[in-house]
Design an enzyme around this catalytic site. Structure first.
Site, PDB file in Angstrom:
ATOM      1  N   SER A 160       0.862  -1.180   0.000  1.00  0.00           N
ATOM      2  CA  SER A 160       0.000   0.000   0.000  1.00  0.00           C
ATOM      3  C   SER A 160       0.894   1.224   0.000  1.00  0.00           C
ATOM      4  CB  SER A 160      -0.875  -0.002   1.257  1.00  0.00           C
ATOM      5  OG  SER A 160      -1.469   1.262   1.468  1.00  0.00           O
ATOM      6  N   TYR A 198      -1.663  -0.325  10.633  1.00  0.00           N
ATOM      7  CA  TYR A 198      -1.842  -0.641   9.213  1.00  0.00           C
ATOM      8  C   TYR A 198      -0.553  -0.366   8.441  1.00  0.00           C
ATOM      9  CZ  TYR A 198      -3.595  -0.559   4.443  1.00  0.00           C
ATOM     10  OH  TYR A 198      -3.772  -0.812   3.106  1.00  0.00           O
TER      11      TYR A 198
END
Length: 103
Positions: free
Chosen positions: A30, A43
């Protein structure tokens, strides 16, 4: 979860790649694995793990002459129900608003 899936997937193919002295591991991370943001420690930390893990795999493959190539894909935020749910946190709301302005 991302850490376990990444390491399990690589563990599954690594013996074959080492024996044949070639292979190409492709993973998805990501943009959170490239840039940190407030409220994204957990995250982002998992995405930084994927980035580092793949880089070390590439370096060790080079040292050992196993010719295993690596590639990591870093998609950006996409406005989905999952992102909307995760963005209930105020700092993530600010991140999302800032990201939309830049897009």
């Amino acid at each position: 979860m991302a850490v376990k899936r990444c390491s399990d997937g690589i563990a599954a193919v690594l013996p074959t790649f080492i024996n044949q002295k070639s292979g190409h591991v492709i993973t998805t991370s990501s943009v959170a694995g490239l840039k940190a943001y407030p409220g994204g420690a957990v995250y982002g930390g998992t995405k930084w793990f994927v980035r580092d893990f793949m880089e070390v795999l590439r370096m060790e493959s080079t040292q050992e002459g196993t010719n295993i190539r690596t590639a990591t894909i870093y998609p950006a935020a996409i406005n989905t129900l999952v992102v909307q749910y995760l963005c209930q946190n105020k700092s993530l709301d600010k991140f999302w608003q800032k990201w939309q302005k830049q897009a």
